[in-house]
Design a protein around this motif. Structure first.
Motif, PDB file in Angstrom:
ATOM      1  N   ILE A   4       0.876  -1.169   0.000  1.00  0.00           N
ATOM      2  CA  ILE A   4       0.000   0.000   0.000  1.00  0.00           C
ATOM      3  C   ILE A   4       0.912   1.217   0.000  1.00  0.00           C
ATOM      4  O   ILE A   4       1.861   1.291   0.788  1.00  0.00           O
ATOM      5  CB  ILE A   4      -0.979   0.006   1.191  1.00  0.00           C
ATOM      6  N   SER A  73      -0.295  -4.619  -5.358  1.00  0.00           N
ATOM      7  CA  SER A  73      -0.600  -3.452  -4.539  1.00  0.00           C
ATOM      8  C   SER A  73      -2.101  -3.211  -4.515  1.00  0.00           C
ATOM      9  O   SER A  73      -2.805  -3.557  -5.478  1.00  0.00           O
ATOM     10  CB  SER A  73       0.108  -2.210  -5.079  1.00  0.00           C
ATOM     11  N   MET A 141      -6.284   3.921   4.324  1.00  0.00           N
ATOM     12  CA  MET A 141      -5.648   2.609   4.185  1.00  0.00           C
ATOM     13  C   MET A 141      -6.685   1.500   4.331  1.00  0.00           C
ATOM     14  O   MET A 141      -6.691   0.542   3.550  1.00  0.00           O
ATOM     15  CB  MET A 141      -4.527   2.459   5.211  1.00  0.00           C
TER      16      MET A 141
END
Length: 150
Positions: A4, A73, A141
């Protein structure tokens, strides 16, 4: 393990010193430490970066886009700072690289100067978080991890 990306734009290296009434007292290193804890909890590898240079941010968004395309990712949490209000290049990088992006602002940009209410990034972002201080990074996130699962 998927990555991330948490990318920070101009002047965010001054957090903790710059206008604490607006941005709080946490430093960028404090935010990075918190983001690392969140990444660990989510089972993600953290790539945390800051630059005062627009082109470098564009390059990192492209890098993240390649990682997303290769399923390595979940995307980018981006606090582009003042580039939010000026950078067509960052918006084009996000849409061109097909990278899921959560736009984050520590302060409530809509309660500040009028020019801060306009974002070139919002139309190409998966979501926008404003005014929640550094907690916005954690929420961003979590949102990217959730979106990657769907």
């Amino acid at each position: 393990m998927k990555t991330i990306y948490v990318l920070n734009g101009p002047n965010l290296n001054l957090l903790g010193m710059r206008d604490p009434a607006t941005y709080g007292t946490q430093t960028l290193a404090d935010i990075e430490s918190n983001c690392q804890k969140v990444a660990d909890r989510l089972g993600l590898e953290l790539v945390f970066r800051q630059s005062n240079h627009e082109g470098e941010l564009v390059d990192w968004i492209h890098e993240a886009g390649v990682e997303v395309a290769e399923a390595n990712s979940v995307g980018v949490v981006l606090n582009a700072g003042a580039y939010t209000h000026t950078s067509v290049a960052l918006a084009d990088a996000i849409s061109g690289a097909f990278v899921p992006t959560i736009e984050v602002h520590i302060s409530n940009v809509h309660a500040r100067e009028a020019f801060r209410g306009h974002s070139y990034l919002s139309p190409v972002a998966a979501g926008v978080i404003v005014g929640l201080g550094s907690y916005g990074y954690e929420l961003g996130m979590q949102a990217l991890a959730h979106l990657a699962e769907e």
